[in-house]
Write an enzyme that holds these catalytic residues in place. Structure first.
Site, mmCIF file in Angstrom:
data_model
loop_
_atom_site.group_PDB
_atom_site.id
_atom_site.type_symbol
_atom_site.label_atom_id
_atom_site.label_comp_id
_atom_site.label_asym_id
_atom_site.label_seq_id
_atom_site.Cartn_x
_atom_site.Cartn_y
_atom_site.Cartn_z
ATOM 1 N N LYS A 1 2.021 2.625 -0.329
ATOM 2 C CA LYS A 1 1.010 3.679 -0.352
ATOM 3 C C LYS A 1 -0.409 3.145 -0.369
ATOM 4 O O LYS A 1 -1.209 3.845 -0.268
ATOM 5 C CB LYS A 1 1.494 4.869 -1.466
ATOM 6 C CG LYS A 1 1.656 4.014 -2.848
ATOM 7 C CD LYS A 1 2.354 5.089 -3.842
ATOM 8 C CE LYS A 1 3.218 4.501 -4.846
ATOM 9 N NZ LYS A 1 4.075 5.299 -5.617
ATOM 10 N N LYS B 1 4.934 -5.591 2.620
ATOM 11 C CA LYS B 1 5.613 -4.305 2.181
ATOM 12 C C LYS B 1 5.285 -2.999 2.657
ATOM 13 O O LYS B 1 4.059 -3.137 2.575
ATOM 14 C CB LYS B 1 5.946 -4.471 0.805
ATOM 15 C CG LYS B 1 6.813 -3.838 0.006
ATOM 16 C CD LYS B 1 6.815 -3.895 -1.460
ATOM 17 C CE LYS B 1 5.287 -3.216 -2.017
ATOM 18 N NZ LYS B 1 5.540 -3.284 -3.801
ATOM 19 N N LYS C 1 -1.980 -7.741 -8.201
ATOM 20 C CA LYS C 1 -2.824 -6.633 -8.305
ATOM 21 C C LYS C 1 -4.259 -6.924 -9.129
ATOM 22 O O LYS C 1 -5.330 -6.309 -8.852
ATOM 23 C CB LYS C 1 -2.286 -5.411 -9.087
ATOM 24 C CG LYS C 1 -1.358 -4.539 -8.619
ATOM 25 C CD LYS C 1 -0.841 -3.367 -9.129
ATOM 26 C CE LYS C 1 0.043 -2.354 -8.535
ATOM 27 N NZ LYS C 1 0.448 -1.425 -9.113
HETATM 28 P P1 TYM Z 1 6.520 1.871 -7.705
HETATM 29 O O1 TYM Z 1 6.008 3.201 -8.123
HETATM 30 O O2 TYM Z 1 5.702 1.206 -7.206
HETATM 31 O O3 TYM Z 1 7.880 2.165 -6.671
HETATM 32 C C1 TYM Z 1 8.898 2.809 -7.088
HETATM 33 C C2 TYM Z 1 10.181 2.604 -6.599
HETATM 34 O O4 TYM Z 1 10.088 2.183 -5.165
HETATM 35 C C3 TYM Z 1 10.513 1.088 -4.772
HETATM 36 N N1 TYM Z 1 9.846 0.503 -3.770
HETATM 37 C C4 TYM Z 1 10.187 0.016 -2.610
HETATM 38 N N2 TYM Z 1 11.736 -0.003 -2.018
HETATM 39 C C5 TYM Z 1 11.657 -0.650 -0.793
HETATM 40 N N3 TYM Z 1 10.704 -1.024 0.104
HETATM 41 C C6 TYM Z 1 9.449 -0.631 -0.078
HETATM 42 N N4 TYM Z 1 8.383 -0.827 0.503
HETATM 43 C C7 TYM Z 1 9.350 -0.216 -1.424
HETATM 44 N N5 TYM Z 1 8.133 0.368 -2.124
HETATM 45 C C8 TYM Z 1 8.398 0.584 -3.489
HETATM 46 C C9 TYM Z 1 10.357 0.196 -5.985
HETATM 47 O O5 TYM Z 1 10.857 -1.035 -6.035
HETATM 48 C C10 TYM Z 1 10.549 1.056 -7.208
HETATM 49 O O6 TYM Z 1 11.780 1.012 -7.170
HETATM 50 N N6 TYM Z 1 6.856 -0.509 -12.121
HETATM 51 C C11 TYM Z 1 7.534 0.339 -11.121
HETATM 52 C C12 TYM Z 1 7.921 1.638 -11.852
HETATM 53 C C13 TYM Z 1 8.545 1.622 -13.077
HETATM 54 C C14 TYM Z 1 9.969 1.533 -13.548
HETATM 55 C C15 TYM Z 1 10.045 1.384 -14.508
HETATM 56 C C16 TYM Z 1 10.859 1.310 -12.470
HETATM 57 C C17 TYM Z 1 7.846 1.829 -14.343
HETATM 58 N N7 TYM Z 1 8.761 1.722 -15.266
HETATM 59 C C18 TYM Z 1 11.300 1.368 -15.313
HETATM 60 C C19 TYM Z 1 12.127 1.180 -13.234
HETATM 61 C C20 TYM Z 1 12.394 1.065 -14.433
HETATM 62 C C21 TYM Z 1 6.553 0.669 -9.955
HETATM 63 O O7 TYM Z 1 5.353 0.439 -9.882
HETATM 64 O O8 TYM Z 1 7.385 1.241 -8.917
#
Ligand code: TYM
Length: 338
Positions: free
Chosen positions: A204, A201, A118
């Site tokens: 969004k 991957k 990032k």
């Molecule tokens: P974020 O917002 O990028 O994504 C949210 C969740 O969706 C999953 N995900 C995917 N799973 C499978 N295939 C994909 N292409 C895909 N894209 C996204 C992510 O693995 C995630 O589970 N840092 C985290 C948010 C967060 C969080 C936390 C998660 C903040 N605090 C505490 C768990 C526990 C994030 O940016 O997810």
């Protein structure tokens, strides 16, 4: 004495844009399973404070947070059964994150691949928040003493860091206070790939909207994107091994498996020898059957944002009843006068 922890799930999603099929299959759908089946208390969060580690237009952030909440509910998260809220309404997350900023080491943070991706080449210009992001994530989880965290595969390294932070805190202060959390990275779709490039991957932030299915896409958009999804000229193989070196084919098989609550082996058995000309229309039908009702329900819920705001406020209140005593105890352990 070893502390026993209540089986409790925490997970979060950033309201930094629309929800994708990756978020749904890799995260929300599994959050619903754990709400219904696991014998867990479940806590789910829109992590707005994480979202602002990169620039967010304030109006869009407000809208995206509400839309994400609508997405959770439309997918089956019940705000009575689960605690559902946005992160900034529970200030204990940030308060614990500060403590963790002082526990985590710079070297640990620098190794995070998401930070490297990032921040890109211009790390000097990235926000300090982006660098410290995983310490806030650890705080999200540990402020609830969560024992299990369902996520997609891309969050694995952050969860390892969460375990390292908990272990170092416990060790530094000679306590057994924070649980060593279990990542739950399971199912057919822990890494949903782009529909245009099976090596990337689904995200969004991909500039091409054709690369992803959005949870707000209508039936026509879903059908068009699946029809246009990149594939190869071979028929589907008769075994999983036959998907080796065919990332786009593997991705569509995994998506089909996850949407139908099945597994890749069963999908291969069903479609072995069929061309994508046969498989894709079946995938279109399945995607419309499973996703269109969610998208419709999201638009319905978005018509009454005051109801959404009430749900979030109530969720935050419930979240604080767990988080506040854990923060207070943490402060005691660290030596803060109160
Ligand atoms: P974020 O917002 O990028 O994504 C949210 C969740 O969706 C999953 N995900 C995917 N799973 C499978 N295939 C994909 N292409 C895909 N894209 C996204 C992510 O693995 C995630 O589970 N840092 C985290 C948010 C967060 C969080 C936390 C998660 C903040 N605090 C505490 C768990 C526990 C994030 O940016 O997810």
């Amino acid at each position: 004495m070893t502390q026993t922890f209540i089986p409790r799930v925490f997970s979060g999603i950033q309201p930094s844009g629309g929800l994708t099929l990756g978020n749904y299959l890799g995260a929300i759908k599994r959050f619903v399973d754990m709400q219904e089946n696991g014998g867990f208390e479940t806590v789910y969060c829109m992590v707005d404070l994480h979202a602002i580690t990169v620039w967010q237009n304030p109006e869009d952030l407000r809208r995206n947070t509400r839309e994400l909440c609508a997405g959770f509910i439309a997918s089956g998260i019940d705000p009575e059964k689960s605690i559902l809220f946005n992160q900034s309404q529970v200030p204990e997350h940030v308060q614990l994150a500060w403590i963790f900023n002082c526990v985590a080491r710079m070297g640990w943070m620098k190794r995070m691949t998401q930070w490297k991706d990032k921040a890109g080449k211009n790390t000097e210009n990235a926000s300090l928040g982006l660098f410290g992001y995983p310490a806030l994530m650890a705080a999200d989880i540990l402020i609830y003493h969560a024992t299990h965290v369902p996520v997609g595969d891309d969050q694995k390294q952050h969860l390892e860091l969460t375990r390292d932070i908990a272990a170092k805190f416990n060790n530094d202060f000679d306590v057994d206070f924070f649980p060593i959390t279990e990542p739950v990275i399971e199912g057919a779709a822990t890494r949903v790939m782009s529909l245009r490039d099976g090596s990337k991957k689904m995200s969004k932030s991909d500039p091409s909207d054709l690369s992803r299915l959005n949870m707000t896409d209508d039936a026509d958009a879903l059908a068009k994107k699946i029809r246009k999804a990149k594939t190869d000229a071979e028929p589907l193989p008769d075994s999983i091994e036959g998907l080796e070196g065919r990332p786009e084919a593997r991705n569509l098989v995994n998506i089909y498996a996850a949407l139908s609550d099945s597994n890749a082996e069963a999908v291969i058995t069903e479609f072995s020898g069929h061309q994508f000309g046969t498989f894709k229309p079946r995938l279109v039908d399945l995607a419309i059957e499973k996703l269109a009702p969610i998208s419709n329900e999201m638009s319905r819920l978005m018509q009454d944002t005051s109801e959404i705001d009430k749900i979030l406020a109530r969720g935050a209140e419930r979240g604080r009843t767990i988080a506040a005593p854990i923060l207070a105890k943490t402060y005691d352990i660290v030596g803060m006068l109160r």
